[in-house]
Design a protein around this motif. Structure first.
Motif, PDB file in Angstrom:
ATOM      1  N   ARG A   1       0.853  -0.898  -0.113  1.00 18.70           N
ATOM      2  CA  ARG A   1      -0.302  -0.146   0.077  1.00 18.70           C
ATOM      3  C   ARG A   1       0.696   1.183   0.264  1.00 18.70           C
ATOM      4  O   ARG A   1       0.428   2.280  -0.577  1.00 18.70           O
ATOM      5  N   TYR A   2       1.974   1.205   0.618  1.00 16.85           N
ATOM      6  CA  TYR A   2       2.779   2.403   0.988  1.00 16.85           C
ATOM      7  C   TYR A   2       3.431   2.736  -1.093  1.00 16.85           C
ATOM      8  O   TYR A   2       3.823   3.838  -0.943  1.00 16.85           O
ATOM      9  N   ARG A   3       3.564   1.331  -1.708  1.00 16.70           N
ATOM     10  CA  ARG A   3       4.459   1.767  -2.810  1.00 16.70           C
ATOM     11  C   ARG A   3       3.591   2.442  -3.749  1.00 16.70           C
ATOM     12  O   ARG A   3       3.779   3.314  -4.536  1.00 16.70           O
ATOM     13  N   ILE A   4       1.896   1.675  -3.624  1.00 13.14           N
ATOM     14  CA  ILE A   4       0.722   2.469  -4.447  1.00 13.14           C
ATOM     15  C   ILE A   4       0.611   3.540  -3.923  1.00 13.14           C
ATOM     16  O   ILE A   4       0.423   4.799  -4.744  1.00 13.14           O
ATOM     17  N   ALA A   5       0.136   3.874  -2.870  1.00 11.76           N
ATOM     18  CA  ALA A   5       0.612   5.149  -2.499  1.00 11.76           C
ATOM     19  C   ALA A   5       1.381   6.529  -3.385  1.00 11.76           C
ATOM     20  O   ALA A   5       1.378   7.457  -3.868  1.00 11.76           O
ATOM     21  N   ASN A   6       2.793   5.967  -3.220  1.00 15.67           N
ATOM     22  CA  ASN A   6       3.909   6.828  -3.677  1.00 15.67           C
ATOM     23  C   ASN A   6       3.136   6.720  -5.228  1.00 15.67           C
ATOM     24  O   ASN A   6       3.549   7.919  -5.169  1.00 15.67           O
ATOM     25  N   ALA A   7       2.873   5.754  -5.307  1.00 20.08           N
ATOM     26  CA  ALA A   7       2.994   6.051  -7.160  1.00 20.08           C
ATOM     27  C   ALA A   7       1.771   7.039  -7.269  1.00 20.08           C
ATOM     28  O   ALA A   7       2.227   7.803  -8.577  1.00 20.08           O
ATOM     29  N   GLN A   8       0.644   6.899  -6.673  1.00 22.59           N
ATOM     30  CA  GLN A   8      -0.361   7.998  -6.413  1.00 22.59           C
ATOM     31  C   GLN A   8      -0.306   9.188  -6.125  1.00 22.59           C
ATOM     32  O   GLN A   8      -0.208  10.499  -6.774  1.00 22.59           O
ATOM     33  N   MET A   9       0.932   9.554  -4.875  1.00 24.14           N
ATOM     34  CA  MET A   9       1.099  10.734  -4.799  1.00 24.14           C
ATOM     35  C   MET A   9       2.555  11.339  -6.277  1.00 24.14           C
ATOM     36  O   MET A   9       2.688  12.794  -6.949  1.00 24.14           O
ATOM     37  N   ARG A  10       3.249  10.497  -6.950  1.00 24.87           N
ATOM     38  CA  ARG A  10       4.062  10.960  -7.734  1.00 24.87           C
ATOM     39  C   ARG A  10       3.472  11.203  -9.268  1.00 24.87           C
ATOM     40  O   ARG A  10       3.549  12.333 -10.042  1.00 24.87           O
ATOM     41  N   GLU A  11       1.837  10.814  -9.078  1.00 25.81           N
ATOM     42  CA  GLU A  11       0.573  11.189 -10.503  1.00 25.81           C
ATOM     43  C   GLU A  11       0.344  12.485  -9.882  1.00 25.81           C
ATOM     44  O   GLU A  11       0.338  13.427 -11.002  1.00 25.81           O
ATOM     45  N   ALA A  12      -0.131  12.448  -8.591  1.00 27.50           N
ATOM     46  CA  ALA A  12      -0.267  13.309  -7.990  1.00 27.50           C
ATOM     47  C   ALA A  12       0.585  15.023  -8.433  1.00 27.50           C
ATOM     48  O   ALA A  12       0.413  16.137  -8.502  1.00 27.50           O
ATOM     49  N   PHE A  13       1.645  15.238  -8.216  1.00 27.13           N
ATOM     50  CA  PHE A  13       2.835  15.859  -8.251  1.00 27.13           C
ATOM     51  C   PHE A  13       3.150  15.911  -9.870  1.00 27.13           C
ATOM     52  O   PHE A  13       3.315  17.611 -10.186  1.00 27.13           O
ATOM     53  N   GLY A  14       2.989  14.886 -10.777  1.00 25.05           N
ATOM     54  CA  GLY A  14       3.050  15.245 -12.307  1.00 25.05           C
ATOM     55  C   GLY A  14       2.065  16.491 -12.043  1.00 25.05           C
ATOM     56  O   GLY A  14       2.324  17.101 -13.472  1.00 25.05           O
ATOM     57  N   LEU A  15       0.123  16.242 -11.864  1.00 23.97           N
ATOM     58  CA  LEU A  15      -0.508  16.945 -11.983  1.00 23.97           C
ATOM     59  C   LEU A  15      -0.121  18.459 -11.372  1.00 23.97           C
ATOM     60  O   LEU A  15      -0.677  18.913 -12.115  1.00 23.97           O
ATOM     61  N   LEU A  16       0.780  18.573 -10.748  1.00 27.18           N
ATOM     62  CA  LEU A  16      -0.066  19.927 -10.527  1.00 27.18           C
ATOM     63  C   LEU A  16       1.406  20.543 -11.061  1.00 27.18           C
ATOM     64  O   LEU A  16       1.252  22.005 -10.892  1.00 27.18           O
ATOM     65  N   THR A  17       2.022  20.138 -11.605  1.00 29.28           N
ATOM     66  CA  THR A  17       3.753  20.869 -13.042  1.00 29.28           C
ATOM     67  C   THR A  17       2.447  21.495 -13.632  1.00 29.28           C
ATOM     68  O   THR A  17       2.810  21.712 -14.424  1.00 29.28           O
ATOM     69  N   ARG A  18       1.526  20.494 -13.766  1.00 30.15           N
ATOM     70  CA  ARG A  18       1.248  20.729 -15.468  1.00 30.15           C
ATOM     71  C   ARG A  18      -0.177  21.844 -15.297  1.00 30.15           C
ATOM     72  O   ARG A  18      -0.988  21.795 -16.014  1.00 30.15           O
ATOM     73  N   GLY A  19      -0.215  22.425 -13.712  1.00 26.15           N
ATOM     74  CA  GLY A  19      -1.009  23.024 -13.474  1.00 26.15           C
ATOM     75  C   GLY A  19      -2.814  22.230 -12.974  1.00 26.15           C
ATOM     76  O   GLY A  19      -3.478  23.260 -13.209  1.00 26.15           O
ATOM     77  N   ALA A  20      -3.128  20.611 -13.425  1.00 27.26           N
ATOM     78  CA  ALA A  20      -4.832  20.018 -12.833  1.00 27.26           C
ATOM     79  C   ALA A  20      -4.826  20.193 -12.181  1.00 27.26           C
ATOM     80  O   ALA A  20      -4.648  19.362 -11.018  1.00 27.26           O
ATOM     81  N   LEU A  21      -4.614  20.922 -11.340  1.00 26.06           N
ATOM     82  CA  LEU A  21      -5.700  20.884  -9.763  1.00 26.06           C
ATOM     83  C   LEU A  21      -6.229  20.099  -9.143  1.00 26.06           C
ATOM     84  O   LEU A  21      -6.374  19.407  -8.188  1.00 26.06           O
TER      85      LEU A  21
END
Length: 197
Positions: A106-126
Motif C-alpha cells: 500500500r505504501y508503494r501504491i500511495a507513492n505512485a499516486q503521489m507521483r501522479e499528483a505531483f505530475g498533475l500539479l506541475t501541469r497545473g491540473a489542480l
C-alpha cells in the motif's frame, strides 16, 4: 544400581532397535535434505523474480506467489502507472494475513499516486491532482493500520495532508476526515507557539 535382569532387557531392546535405526537414519536424512533443497529452490526462484521485477522486467506472477514477490510485482505495476492491476494482488496479501507485506504494498501504491499528483500539479491540473492525493492519503493510512511503526508512511502521509491544505482549491467534500482551515496552517508547524508566526 540396575539389576542384571534390567541390563539384559535394555541390551536386548537396543539390539533389536539398532538395525532399524541404522536403516531409518539415511531415509530420514534424505527426506530432510530433499525438504531443504526444495525450500532453497523456492527461495532462489522468489529472489530471481524479485530481482527481475526490480530491474524493470514485466514478470507476471500469480496471486499464490510468496508475499515478497507480490510486493515486488505491486511495486513494478505502481511504478508503471498500472494501479488498477494491483488490487487483486493486495487483496491476496490481505487474505494471506501478510500484514507487513500488505503495508509495504500500500505504501508503494500511495507513492505512485503521489507521483501522479505531483505530475498533475506541475501541469497545473489542480482539480485532477486532488483526488490522487486523497487516494494516496487513504493508502498511507491503511499502510499504517497494518504497521503502525512505518515511519516513511507517516512522513509521506504528513506531506500529503499538508499538500491538500496548501492548495485550498482541492475539493474538500471528498470524505477525507482530516480537515484544516487555510488560515490555521501555521499552527500545525511543529515548534511554533500559538499566536503570531
Amino acid at each position: 544400581m540396575p539389576c542384571p535382569a534390567m541390563r539384559e532387557s535394555v541390551r536386548r531392546f537396543w539390539g533389536r532397535l539398532r538395525p532399524r535405526l541404522l536403516l531409518a537414519l539415511p531415509v530420514l536424512l534424505g527426506l530432510a535434505s530433499l525438504g531443504f533443497g526444495v525450500s532453497a529452490w523456492r527461495a532462489d526462484s522468489a529472489n530471481r523474480s524479485i530481482a527481475a521485477l526490480e530491474a524493470g522486467t514485466d514478470l507476471d506472477v500469480g496471486i499464490g506467489a510468496p508475499a515478497p514477490v507480490l510486493v515486488a510485482r505491486i511495486g513494478y505495476l505502481a511504478g508503471h502507472g498500472r494501479l488498477e492491476e494491483t488490487e487483486p494482488l493486495v487483496a491476496a496479501l490481505d487474505r494471506a494475513g501478510a500484514a507487513d507485506a500488505a503495508s509495504r504494498a500500500r505504501y508503494r501504491i500511495a507513492n505512485a499516486q503521489m507521483r501522479e499528483a505531483f505530475g498533475l500539479l506541475t501541469r497545473g491540473a489542480l482539480d485532477k491532482a486532488g483526488p490522487q492525493v486523497t487516494l494516496a492519503r487513504q493508502d498511507y493510512r491503511r499502510a499504517l493500520r497494518d504497521r503502525p511503526d512505518f515511519w516513511d508512511a507517516k512522513f509521506n502521509l504528513d506531506v500529503a495532508s499538508r499538500l491538500i491544505r496548501d492548495f485550498p482549491d482541492f475539493d474538500r467534500a471528498s470524505g477525507d476526515e482530516m480537515r484544516a482551515e487555510p488560515k490555521q496552517i501555521w499552527t500545525d508547524i511543529p515548534g511554533q507557539p500559538r499566536g503570531g508566526p
